[in-house]
Design a protein around this motif. Sequence first.
Motif, PDB file in Angstrom:
ATOM      1  N   GLU B  19       0.857  -1.194   0.000  1.00 31.65           N
ATOM      2  CA  GLU B  19       0.000   0.000   0.000  1.00 31.65           C
ATOM      3  C   GLU B  19       0.886   1.235   0.000  1.00 31.65           C
ATOM      4  O   GLU B  19       1.486   1.579   1.017  1.00 31.65           O
ATOM      5  CB  GLU B  19      -0.909  -0.004   1.234  1.00 31.65           C
ATOM      6  CG  GLU B  19      -2.145  -0.860   1.050  1.00 31.65           C
ATOM      7  CD  GLU B  19      -3.200  -0.508   2.084  1.00 31.65           C
ATOM      8  OE1 GLU B  19      -2.897  -0.673   3.278  1.00 31.65           O
ATOM      9  OE2 GLU B  19      -4.293  -0.076   1.684  1.00 31.65           O
ATOM     10  N   ALA B  20       0.954   1.915  -1.144  1.00 35.16           N
ATOM     11  CA  ALA B  20       1.802   3.107  -1.256  1.00 35.16           C
ATOM     12  C   ALA B  20       1.098   4.316  -0.658  1.00 35.16           C
ATOM     13  O   ALA B  20       1.746   5.187  -0.075  1.00 35.16           O
ATOM     14  CB  ALA B  20       2.139   3.381  -2.717  1.00 35.16           C
ATOM     15  N   VAL B  21      -0.212   4.341  -0.817  1.00 35.89           N
ATOM     16  CA  VAL B  21      -1.004   5.457  -0.278  1.00 35.89           C
ATOM     17  C   VAL B  21      -2.224   4.858   0.415  1.00 35.89           C
ATOM     18  O   VAL B  21      -2.877   3.968  -0.144  1.00 35.89           O
ATOM     19  CB  VAL B  21      -1.459   6.402  -1.430  1.00 35.89           C
ATOM     20  CG1 VAL B  21      -2.425   7.447  -0.920  1.00 35.89           C
ATOM     21  CG2 VAL B  21      -0.249   7.076  -2.074  1.00 35.89           C
ATOM     22  N   MET B 214       3.585  13.025   5.612  1.00 33.60           N
ATOM     23  CA  MET B 214       3.197  11.652   5.241  1.00 33.60           C
ATOM     24  C   MET B 214       4.201  10.649   5.777  1.00 33.60           C
ATOM     25  O   MET B 214       5.404  10.910   5.808  1.00 33.60           O
ATOM     26  CB  MET B 214       3.121  11.515   3.717  1.00 33.60           C
ATOM     27  CG  MET B 214       1.839  12.058   3.118  1.00 33.60           C
ATOM     28  SD  MET B 214       1.715  11.641   1.374  1.00 33.60           S
ATOM     29  CE  MET B 214       1.228   9.933   1.427  1.00 33.60           C
ATOM     30  N   LYS B 215       3.658   9.496   6.172  1.00 38.03           N
ATOM     31  CA  LYS B 215       4.529   8.402   6.602  1.00 38.03           C
ATOM     32  C   LYS B 215       3.823   7.089   6.266  1.00 38.03           C
ATOM     33  O   LYS B 215       2.617   6.958   6.540  1.00 38.03           O
ATOM     34  CB  LYS B 215       4.791   8.500   8.103  1.00 38.03           C
ATOM     35  CG  LYS B 215       5.861   7.541   8.570  1.00 38.03           C
ATOM     36  CD  LYS B 215       6.129   7.673  10.040  1.00 38.03           C
ATOM     37  CE  LYS B 215       7.189   6.663  10.458  1.00 38.03           C
ATOM     38  NZ  LYS B 215       7.367   6.618  11.896  1.00 38.03           N
ATOM     39  N   ASP B 216       4.531   6.184   5.666  1.00 37.55           N
ATOM     40  CA  ASP B 216       4.005   4.862   5.303  1.00 37.55           C
ATOM     41  C   ASP B 216       2.666   4.943   4.555  1.00 37.55           C
ATOM     42  O   ASP B 216       1.742   4.160   4.812  1.00 37.55           O
ATOM     43  CB  ASP B 216       3.813   3.999   6.558  1.00 37.55           C
ATOM     44  CG  ASP B 216       5.123   3.745   7.272  1.00 37.55           C
ATOM     45  OD1 ASP B 216       6.161   3.745   6.556  1.00 37.55           O
ATOM     46  OD2 ASP B 216       5.127   3.595   8.502  1.00 37.55           O
ATOM     47  N   GLY B 217       2.552   5.919   3.707  1.00 33.45           N
ATOM     48  CA  GLY B 217       1.361   6.016   2.842  1.00 33.45           C
ATOM     49  C   GLY B 217       0.213   6.779   3.449  1.00 33.45           C
ATOM     50  O   GLY B 217      -0.794   7.026   2.781  1.00 33.45           O
ATOM     51  N   GLY B 218       0.319   7.150   4.710  1.00 35.90           N
ATOM     52  CA  GLY B 218      -0.785   7.874   5.341  1.00 35.90           C
ATOM     53  C   GLY B 218      -0.360   9.255   5.793  1.00 35.90           C
ATOM     54  O   GLY B 218       0.836   9.575   5.833  1.00 35.90           O
ATOM     55  N   ILE B 219      -1.344  10.084   6.136  1.00 35.87           N
ATOM     56  CA  ILE B 219      -1.038  11.425   6.643  1.00 35.87           C
ATOM     57  C   ILE B 219      -1.042  11.371   8.170  1.00 35.87           C
ATOM     58  O   ILE B 219      -1.965  10.822   8.779  1.00 35.87           O
ATOM     59  CB  ILE B 219      -2.071  12.448   6.124  1.00 35.87           C
ATOM     60  CG1 ILE B 219      -1.859  12.670   4.612  1.00 35.87           C
ATOM     61  CG2 ILE B 219      -1.936  13.784   6.863  1.00 35.87           C
ATOM     62  CD1 ILE B 219      -2.858  13.590   3.986  1.00 35.87           C
ATOM     63  N   LEU B 220      -0.006  11.957   8.734  1.00 33.92           N
ATOM     64  CA  LEU B 220       0.080  11.940  10.210  1.00 33.92           C
ATOM     65  C   LEU B 220      -0.818  13.018  10.805  1.00 33.92           C
ATOM     66  O   LEU B 220      -0.995  14.087  10.214  1.00 33.92           O
ATOM     67  CB  LEU B 220       1.536  12.169  10.642  1.00 33.92           C
ATOM     68  CG  LEU B 220       2.528  11.061  10.264  1.00 33.92           C
ATOM     69  CD1 LEU B 220       3.936  11.435  10.728  1.00 33.92           C
ATOM     70  CD2 LEU B 220       2.120   9.718  10.874  1.00 33.92           C
TER      71      LEU B 220
END
Lengths: 401, 220
Positions: B19-21, B214-220
Amino acid sequence: MGLLWLATQNLSRRAYRTVMLAAAVAVAAGAVFATTVVLRGIDQSLTRGLNKFGADLLVVPQNALVNMKAALLTGEPSTFYLPESVIADARAISGVTKISPQLFLSTANGQHCIVGNAFLVGIDPGTDFTVLPWLTNKLDRPFTDGDAVVGGNSPYGLGDVIYFYGQYFIVYGKLDRTGIGLYDNAIFISIDRAYGLAEAAKKYEDVPALGFKRGDVSAILIQIGNAAKANLVRFALARNPEIKVVTAGNVITSVRQNVAVLFGGTLVLASVLVIANILMITATFSSIVNERRRELGLLRAIGATRHSVFRLVEAEALALTTLGGLFGIVVGAVLLRIFTRTIGYNLELLNIPFLWPSPAEMGGVAAAVVALSMLVGTIGAAYPAIAGSRMDPYDSIRTGE
Amino acid sequence: MIECKDVSKAYQIGDMVTEAVRNICFKVEVGEFLAILGHSGSGKSTLLSIIGGLTRPSGGQVAVDGEDIWQWSDNERARFRNCTIGFVFQFASLIPTLTVLDNIALPSLFGEGMTRAARLRARDLAGIVGLSDKVDSYPSEISGGQQRRVAISRAFLNDPKIVLADEPTGDLDEATEAQVMDLFTGMCRQHKTTILMVTHNRDLIKSADRTLVMKDGGIL
């Protein structure tokens, strides 16, 4: 400026590759052009010459068929004879509208003929429909017994005097070149005068006797009515076991067989070259598309549609092969020019009539060959162009990262 | 103006799904300068390509002016990229067979056509980034920094409403980096151009109105 401009920029900035690929296409295009021009020359010569020949059927002695074809196609002197009665038999057949005899003889080597081994053909001016009606270049008076008509290859001009078997003839007319040897190389005189030559020849001890007697003929040319069936007339004629009936179709088939033997290999080679070019374009453009993935992805990012990418790759191949095609025409034309004499000489040896196509026809062949080159480019680049247009733009842009 | 709703992108390689995003949701207003900060592999470039209509998301919507761009046809998205978006990629991404001027004017080829007006506009843009004297040069004849400036000029050729910049100052010296950021902020303020800039450089986010991390495809 559009995609073609972008394609030409790519080609011009990669000049070495462009020139090499265009040269490969040019070799194939030049071969196809040269072969097609020669084949077209043969075909047209046959069609024009035999149309001018005007006879639907030609009757010759049974054993003289091969000699007749050689005589007709190359104008090589041939001597064979039929009794005069065959004319009357043929005239009686329903459907025959015109009939005219020809008598073949060869000039002798020695002091009594201006040139030895020339092909003399006696025609009947009263019934002839294959020589005199086609004369456009002639003296302004009717044909007489002391006149001769020369073929298009003859060095003699109107009004010149020719000397055979101790008799003088005035060149009354000159036929246009047809490519058919009989009409280009032979000298036509009145059949009565030909019989006279045979009698005159007996006076000279150093001239072999001409092997015919007054009334003999070598060939009978027959024209049949529009409503008549050629096969029925042919069948009726063929009841005489001593004769053979030849049609223009026979001659054309015979020549085409010779042509097939001579040019079959060349045609196969040309076809192989065309296929090899298609494969070369496919391989090269696959490599080009792969090498330019990033460029194509970028174009997609700035607004190129899939179709634009397809058209860009095709335009580049098309521009390249068009260039190659045009270059090939120049190469082919130069080669034909250099080998003009060799081609004519070799075709004559093989009994194949040949007349160079007109500049307009050569232009048509050139246009067709360039169109073929363009088709090679279009087909060859189709797969790479489709592959390029289907590439994911983002993946393509990131190629090499 | 730009709204991402649950945008996700997964790549399948063999049996493995990456999962890239992941379920990204945010809005960007007209004329906003948004920075997306993240380390390499955090999915920020993929997100940018999804918003730009280059990579189809596995799920979610990207709405521009209320329309989901991923519901459009490929040709409509191509037109969107040509007229509405200006891309600046991580690398210079120039066409090596075209001059600097032609590279800047290139987007017009797929729009109104490479007209005299487009070339004049390209010349102006080359002047803005200090390349007036290089317009007839080929990419191989100019430095990496100059190539980057050509690519940035190209992004602005069609007066795009949105500029998507992926590490736009990646290999530029500090002075040029500052020039580029000034150009971005200037366009943003004067022309109400919306700018989404992806970077891993914390210094650059100072110019932005807002920053997403962004980190690991998600927004912090």
